[in-house]
Design a protein around this motif. Structure first.
Motif, PDB file in Angstrom:
ATOM      1  N   ILE A  75       0.736  -1.093   0.014  1.00 14.51           N
ATOM      2  CA  ILE A  75       0.070   0.035  -0.481  1.00 14.51           C
ATOM      3  C   ILE A  75       0.990   1.511   0.193  1.00 14.51           C
ATOM      4  CG2 ILE A  75      -1.418   1.261   1.557  1.00 14.51           C
ATOM      5  CD1 ILE A  75      -2.851  -0.984   2.312  1.00 14.51           C
ATOM      6  N   LEU A  76       1.278   1.259   0.600  1.00 11.41           N
ATOM      7  CA  LEU A  76       2.783   2.589   0.802  1.00 11.41           C
ATOM      8  C   LEU A  76       3.457   2.562  -0.759  1.00 11.41           C
ATOM      9  CD1 LEU A  76       4.328   2.653   4.205  1.00 11.41           C
ATOM     10  CD2 LEU A  76       2.027   3.379   4.005  1.00 11.41           C
ATOM     11  N   ALA A  77       3.375   1.565  -0.698  1.00 13.56           N
ATOM     12  CA  ALA A  77       4.716   1.582  -2.374  1.00 13.56           C
ATOM     13  C   ALA A  77       4.247   2.616  -3.572  1.00 13.56           C
ATOM     14  CB  ALA A  77       5.161   0.128  -2.801  1.00 13.56           C
ATOM     15  N   THR A  78       2.502   2.172  -3.251  1.00  9.73           N
ATOM     16  CA  THR A  78       1.092   2.919  -4.616  1.00  9.73           C
ATOM     17  C   THR A  78       1.792   3.954  -5.423  1.00  9.73           C
ATOM     18  OG1 THR A  78      -0.170   3.246  -2.820  1.00  9.73           O
ATOM     19  CG2 THR A  78      -0.310   0.951  -4.237  1.00  9.73           C
ATOM     20  N   ASP A  79       3.051   5.068  -3.972  1.00 14.45           N
ATOM     21  CA  ASP A  79       3.519   6.185  -4.242  1.00 14.45           C
ATOM     22  C   ASP A  79       4.586   5.723  -4.731  1.00 14.45           C
ATOM     23  OD1 ASP A  79       5.052   8.380  -4.181  1.00 14.45           O
ATOM     24  OD2 ASP A  79       3.658   9.292  -2.815  1.00 14.45           O
ATOM     25  N   PRO A  80       4.962   6.688  -5.945  1.00 14.25           N
ATOM     26  CA  PRO A  80       6.146   6.175  -6.862  1.00 14.25           C
ATOM     27  C   PRO A  80       7.216   6.437  -6.778  1.00 14.25           C
ATOM     28  CG  PRO A  80       4.647   7.712  -8.061  1.00 14.25           C
ATOM     29  CD  PRO A  80       3.177   7.280  -7.171  1.00 14.25           C
ATOM     30  N   SER A  81       7.088   7.175  -5.584  1.00 15.23           N
ATOM     31  CA  SER A  81       8.219   7.994  -5.193  1.00 15.23           C
ATOM     32  C   SER A  81       8.828   7.209  -3.974  1.00 15.23           C
ATOM     33  CB  SER A  81       7.949   9.277  -4.642  1.00 15.23           C
ATOM     34  OG  SER A  81       7.375   9.548  -3.329  1.00 15.23           O
ATOM     35  N   VAL A  82       8.684   6.762  -3.578  1.00 13.62           N
ATOM     36  CA  VAL A  82       9.205   5.840  -2.507  1.00 13.62           C
ATOM     37  C   VAL A  82       9.120   3.915  -2.821  1.00 13.62           C
ATOM     38  CG1 VAL A  82       6.848   4.691  -1.281  1.00 13.62           C
ATOM     39  CG2 VAL A  82       9.090   5.184  -0.101  1.00 13.62           C
ATOM     40  N   ASP A 111      -7.751   5.386   8.123  1.00 13.38           N
ATOM     41  CA  ASP A 111      -7.968   6.751   7.763  1.00 13.38           C
ATOM     42  C   ASP A 111      -6.764   7.095   7.108  1.00 13.38           C
ATOM     43  OD1 ASP A 111      -8.245   8.937   6.748  1.00 13.38           O
ATOM     44  OD2 ASP A 111      -8.773  10.004   8.571  1.00 13.38           O
ATOM     45  N   PHE A 112      -6.572   5.902   5.635  1.00 11.75           N
ATOM     46  CA  PHE A 112      -5.075   6.359   4.957  1.00 11.75           C
ATOM     47  C   PHE A 112      -5.518   7.701   4.857  1.00 11.75           C
ATOM     48  CE2 PHE A 112      -5.453   1.751   4.486  1.00 11.75           C
ATOM     49  CZ  PHE A 112      -4.470   1.634   4.703  1.00 11.75           C
ATOM     50  N   ARG A 113      -5.720   8.510   4.327  1.00 12.74           N
ATOM     51  CA  ARG A 113      -5.478  10.049   4.235  1.00 12.74           C
ATOM     52  C   ARG A 113      -4.224  10.642   5.626  1.00 12.74           C
ATOM     53  NH1 ARG A 113      -8.228   7.521   1.120  1.00 12.74           N
ATOM     54  NH2 ARG A 113      -5.549   7.033   0.672  1.00 12.74           N
ATOM     55  N   LYS A 114      -5.102  10.310   6.286  1.00 11.60           N
ATOM     56  CA  LYS A 114      -3.739  10.856   8.101  1.00 11.60           C
ATOM     57  C   LYS A 114      -2.817  10.051   7.740  1.00 11.60           C
ATOM     58  CE  LYS A 114      -7.419  11.640  11.085  1.00 11.60           C
ATOM     59  NZ  LYS A 114      -8.037  11.529  12.658  1.00 11.60           N
ATOM     60  N   LEU A 115      -2.267   8.898   6.950  1.00 15.10           N
ATOM     61  CA  LEU A 115      -1.151   8.194   7.430  1.00 15.10           C
ATOM     62  C   LEU A 115      -0.621   9.391   5.727  1.00 15.10           C
ATOM     63  CD1 LEU A 115       0.981   6.728   8.586  1.00 15.10           C
ATOM     64  CD2 LEU A 115      -0.430   5.023   6.572  1.00 15.10           C
ATOM     65  N   GLU A 116      -1.182   9.046   5.034  1.00  9.53           N
ATOM     66  CA  GLU A 116      -0.647  10.641   3.666  1.00  9.53           C
ATOM     67  C   GLU A 116       0.183  11.841   4.028  1.00  9.53           C
ATOM     68  OE1 GLU A 116      -3.542   8.784  -0.674  1.00  9.53           O
ATOM     69  OE2 GLU A 116      -4.316  10.456   1.121  1.00  9.53           O
ATOM     70  N   THR A 117      -0.398  12.207   4.718  1.00  6.87           N
ATOM     71  CA  THR A 117      -0.326  13.182   5.335  1.00  6.87           C
ATOM     72  C   THR A 117       0.605  13.229   6.535  1.00  6.87           C
ATOM     73  OG1 THR A 117      -3.060  14.474   5.496  1.00  6.87           O
ATOM     74  CG2 THR A 117      -0.626  15.210   6.758  1.00  6.87           C
ATOM     75  N   LEU A 168       2.838  10.871   5.671  1.00  3.66           N
ATOM     76  CA  LEU A 168       4.439   9.623   5.557  1.00  3.66           C
ATOM     77  C   LEU A 168       4.069  10.920   4.383  1.00  3.66           C
ATOM     78  CD1 LEU A 168       4.128   6.696   5.759  1.00  3.66           C
ATOM     79  CD2 LEU A 168       4.872   7.786   6.953  1.00  3.66           C
ATOM     80  N   GLY A 169       3.963  12.239   4.129  1.00  2.00           N
ATOM     81  CA  GLY A 169       3.908  12.886   2.649  1.00  2.00           C
ATOM     82  C   GLY A 169       3.667  12.308   1.495  1.00  2.00           C
ATOM     83  N   LEU A 170       3.214  11.405   0.980  1.00  2.00           N
ATOM     84  CA  LEU A 170       2.918  10.349   0.174  1.00  2.00           C
ATOM     85  C   LEU A 170       1.601  10.411  -0.263  1.00  2.00           C
ATOM     86  CD1 LEU A 170       5.368   7.536   1.907  1.00  2.00           C
ATOM     87  CD2 LEU A 170       5.774   8.967  -0.049  1.00  2.00           C
ATOM     88  N   LYS A 171       1.608   9.718  -1.411  1.00  2.00           N
ATOM     89  CA  LYS A 171       0.084   9.613  -2.087  1.00  2.00           C
ATOM     90  C   LYS A 171      -0.142   8.081  -2.041  1.00  2.00           C
ATOM     91  CE  LYS A 171      -3.918  11.673  -3.229  1.00  2.00           C
ATOM     92  NZ  LYS A 171      -5.234  12.094  -2.257  1.00  2.00           N
ATOM     93  N   PHE A 172      -1.249   7.471  -1.318  1.00  2.00           N
ATOM     94  CA  PHE A 172      -1.433   5.975  -1.601  1.00  2.00           C
ATOM     95  C   PHE A 172      -2.985   5.606  -2.905  1.00  2.00           C
ATOM     96  CE2 PHE A 172      -0.958   6.223   3.523  1.00  2.00           C
ATOM     97  CZ  PHE A 172       0.333   6.220   2.713  1.00  2.00           C
ATOM     98  N   ASP A 173      -3.069   4.539  -3.063  1.00  2.00           N
ATOM     99  CA  ASP A 173      -3.746   3.988  -4.006  1.00  2.00           C
ATOM    100  C   ASP A 173      -4.182   2.989  -2.805  1.00  2.00           C
ATOM    101  OD1 ASP A 173      -6.197   2.653  -5.456  1.00  2.00           O
ATOM    102  OD2 ASP A 173      -4.722   3.160  -7.271  1.00  2.00           O
ATOM    103  N   GLU A 174      -4.710   2.552  -2.110  1.00  2.00           N
ATOM    104  CA  GLU A 174      -4.947   1.429  -1.220  1.00  2.00           C
ATOM    105  C   GLU A 174      -6.040   0.153  -1.541  1.00  2.00           C
ATOM    106  OE1 GLU A 174      -7.337   4.446   0.577  1.00  2.00           O
ATOM    107  OE2 GLU A 174      -5.427   4.545  -0.487  1.00  2.00           O
ATOM    108  N   ALA A 211      -3.860  -2.145  -3.610  1.00  2.00           N
ATOM    109  CA  ALA A 211      -3.130  -3.002  -2.976  1.00  2.00           C
ATOM    110  C   ALA A 211      -3.581  -3.831  -2.650  1.00  2.00           C
ATOM    111  CB  ALA A 211      -2.577  -2.318  -2.650  1.00  2.00           C
ATOM    112  N   LEU A 212      -5.075  -3.097  -2.249  1.00  2.00           N
ATOM    113  CA  LEU A 212      -6.045  -4.173  -1.082  1.00  2.00           C
ATOM    114  C   LEU A 212      -7.053  -4.897  -2.202  1.00  2.00           C
ATOM    115  CD1 LEU A 212      -7.883  -2.154   1.377  1.00  2.00           C
ATOM    116  CD2 LEU A 212      -6.177  -3.861   1.928  1.00  2.00           C
ATOM    117  N   ALA A 213      -7.184  -4.965  -4.097  1.00  2.00           N
ATOM    118  CA  ALA A 213      -7.798  -5.422  -4.417  1.00  2.00           C
ATOM    119  C   ALA A 213      -6.465  -7.269  -4.925  1.00  2.00           C
ATOM    120  CB  ALA A 213      -8.088  -5.330  -5.874  1.00  2.00           C
ATOM    121  N   VAL A 214      -5.319  -6.961  -4.847  1.00  2.00           N
ATOM    122  CA  VAL A 214      -5.226  -8.174  -5.037  1.00  2.00           C
ATOM    123  C   VAL A 214      -4.567  -8.696  -3.915  1.00  2.00           C
ATOM    124  CG1 VAL A 214      -2.973  -8.536  -6.414  1.00  2.00           C
ATOM    125  CG2 VAL A 214      -3.577  -6.484  -6.926  1.00  2.00           C
TER     126      VAL A 214
END
Length: 328
Positions: free
Chosen positions: A69-76, A255-261, A263-269, A272-275
């Motif tokens: 899930i964290l790795a769905t942000d392409p910068s990390v 709440d992944f939106r709070k986690l995004e804030t 960590l400074g990332l943007k997720f597409d959870e 990731a959860l669909a796989v």
């Protein structure tokens, strides 16, 4: 699939509970005290390094899922338990606890200007490089080992997930990288142990090591003790971290939106959860003696994270106050 013998399993679990030695890891406070002797000065607040460390309370806690899930942000780019069984960071964190107010003695640290050459016999025998250089060496080791390979793949941020590191190692990592971000993942130890035990053939070594070769994890007692040591290490810690419960992730209540804030990332959870990756064919429930062994060895951690003596199902969700917690 080999049939599980409850009698043989019971004998093995009971024997392991008796013969497996207990091992006490250094606390975060112990490590912090040792590091303060080596070099207490803070790094500049504008340190460009901001790694992300996903630290789970043992195996089968959903760390691979959260990593994806964290790795769905392409910068990390997050490495997965690099050289895990070597326990490099736990060994180093434990070693730093040797430093205290009495050792090293005064005059052993080499000053920045260099040693006093007027009397070689006085300084050659015992002279340590400056503590700040040891700190820089720890930082450079992690940069060369984990950061540079990640950047070669085109990623700006780096880090790793691990199932053997707790608050003590987080203190060491933050000492090297003051802007590091920590995500702590936990799962009910009953569910984690059931997944681990059913994925391994009964009567055979699991191949899990908290530290190779002297700390194998095979059976309910060592598994639960490892989970408990990592879980309780975060009690009262001053290391800023975000707590994530696996049960909340799979229930869709985290709440992944709070986690995004944070960590400074943007997720597409959702992607990731669909796989579905992996799985354990043996879904047999825990036996009573297995629950008792896990409870006896993980009681404090279970109380800390409000886990009772039942295994939550996938629809389970924790009380709202448990959904997202960030300590400062």
């Amino acid at each position: 699939m080999r049939r599980r013998s409850w009698l043989g399993d019971f004998v093995r679990q009971t024997w392991l509970r008796v013969v497996t030695p207990r091992w006490a890891a250094p606390t975060a406070e112990d490590v912090a005290a040792g590091l303060a002797v080596i070099d207490p000065t803070p790094y500049p607040s504008d340190d460009p390094e901001e790694p992300i460390f996903l630290l789970a309370t043992g195996w089968r806690t959903g760390s691979a899922l959260l990593q994806r899930i964290l790795a769905t942000d392409p910068s990390v780019f997050l490495w997965g338990e690099p050289f895990g069984r070597l326990a490099l960071l736990p060994r180093l964190a434990a070693a730093t606890c040797a430093f205290d107010s009495e050792w090293p003695t005064k005059g052993i640290w080499c000053p920045d200007a260099g040693p006093d050459h007027r009397s070689p016999a006085e300084w050659v025998t015992n002279l340590f490089p400056p503590g700040k250089d040891f700190r820089s060496a720890v930082r450079q080791f992690l940069l060369c080992w984990c950061a540079e390979p990640a950047r070669r793949t085109g990623h700006r941020r780096w880090g790793f997930k691990d199932v053997r590191l707790g608050a003590a190692e987080a203190v060491l990592l933050r000492w090297a990288f003051p802007r590091a971000k920590f995500v702590v993942l936990t799962r009910h130890p009953f569910a984690a142990y059931r997944s681990a035990s059913r994925a391994n053939p009964p009567g055979r070594p699991w191949g899990m090591f908290a530290r190779w070769p002297d700390r194998p994890v095979t059976g309910a007692a060592p598994f639960a003790r490892h989970w408990n040591a990592l879980a309780t290490s975060w009690i009262g810690t001053t290391v800023p971290h975000t707590l994530v419960k696996y049960e909340d992730v799979v229930a869709g209540t985290f709440d992944f939106r709070k986690l995004e804030t944070t960590l400074g990332l943007k997720f597409d959870e959702a992607a990731a959860l669909a796989v579905k990756v992996g799985g354990t064919p043996d879904r047999s429930p825990l036996r009573r003696y297995e629950k008792e062994i896990v409870t006896a060895n993980a009681k404090k951690g279970m109380a800390t994270f409000q886990y009772d003596n039942t295994i939550p199902n996938r629809a389970h969700s924790c009380p709202p106050r448990c959904l997202f917690r960030r300590t400062h």
